[in-house]
Write a protein that holds these residues in place. Structure first.
Motif, short mmCIF file in Angstrom:
data_model
loop_
_atom_site.label_atom_id
_atom_site.label_comp_id
_atom_site.label_asym_id
_atom_site.label_seq_id
_atom_site.Cartn_x
_atom_site.Cartn_y
_atom_site.Cartn_z
N SER A 278 -36.76 88.90 16.90
CA SER A 278 -37.24 87.74 16.16
C SER A 278 -36.72 86.47 16.83
CB SER A 278 -36.81 87.81 14.69
OG SER A 278 -35.71 87.01 14.44
N ASP B 224 -33.04 86.17 17.10
CA ASP B 224 -32.34 86.91 18.16
C ASP B 224 -32.32 86.09 19.45
OD1 ASP B 224 -31.98 89.24 16.52
OD2 ASP B 224 -34.11 89.70 16.84
N THR C 276 -33.22 94.41 17.84
CA THR C 276 -32.63 95.22 16.77
C THR C 276 -33.28 96.59 16.86
OG1 THR C 276 -32.34 93.28 15.37
CG2 THR C 276 -32.35 95.40 14.26
N ARG D 64 -37.31 88.87 7.72
CA ARG D 64 -38.59 88.35 7.23
C ARG D 64 -39.81 89.09 7.75
NH1 ARG D 64 -37.26 82.56 9.50
NH2 ARG D 64 -36.51 83.97 11.11
N HIS D 65 -39.57 90.22 8.42
CA HIS D 65 -40.68 90.98 8.99
C HIS D 65 -40.48 92.47 8.76
CE1 HIS D 65 -40.42 87.20 11.23
NE2 HIS D 65 -41.74 87.26 11.23
#
Ligand code: AMP
Length: 143
Positions: A52, A55, A77, A102-103
């Motif tokens: 994301s 990151d 991740t 959020r995903h």
């Protein structure tokens, strides 16, 4: 409402990249597509990780601009929390809240089948609440 009905509206397209894509390449896709995360997949379409925007920011803060040349595998991740098409919107929202992300990629029969972002979840949740309010109003007015 469940995940499948969200995907019916938004489609099953997911921005993906292989583990060897550089952070600069990933950042370019995030910027061009105006999205916040990209799913890292292997040749068979199986989820290997997620990167994301957070990151990438963390990598730049830690190692500077040189991190943009690093592969996605370096910062992704790996323990990706996924959901299935039959899962309820409420459950996915609870997963996002407790996991602080959020995903949530959607996986069906081991393959990537879509993604639900917090924006999708909130949009559909508001629509659901409005429908319920309308139904209650008409029940009160006609009852
Ligand atoms: P996000 O809020 O989605 O931008 O992501 C915040 C952090 O959670 C980043 O480190 C992501 O790599 C990680 N992350 C995002 N989505 C997931 C997910 N579905 N499962 C596990 N980690 C995730």
């Amino acid at each position: 409402m469940n995940v499948a009905s969200i995907l019916k509206t938004k489609g099953s397209d997911v921005a993906t990249a292989p583990r060897g894509a550089t952070l600069a390449q990933v950042a370019a896709v995030l910027a061009n597509r105006r999205i916040g995360a990209i799913v890292i997949v292997d040749g068979g379409g199986h989820v290997e990780g997620i990167v994301s925007e957070r990151d990438i920011i963390k990598a730049i803060a830690a190692r500077g601009a040189q991190s943009l040349g690093e592969p996605a595998s370096e910062i992704m991740t790996r323990n990706v929390v996924t959901c299935q098409p039959g899962e309820s919107l409420d459950d996915v929202m609870a997963t996002m809240t407790s996991g602080r992300f959020r995903h949530v990629p959607v996986v069906e029969n081991g393959r990537l089948a879509g993604i639900v972002s917090i924006g999708d979840a909130v949009k559909h949740h508001i629509a659901e609440v409005e429908q319920e309010a309308d139904a209650l109003k008409s029940y009160v007015l006609t009852g």
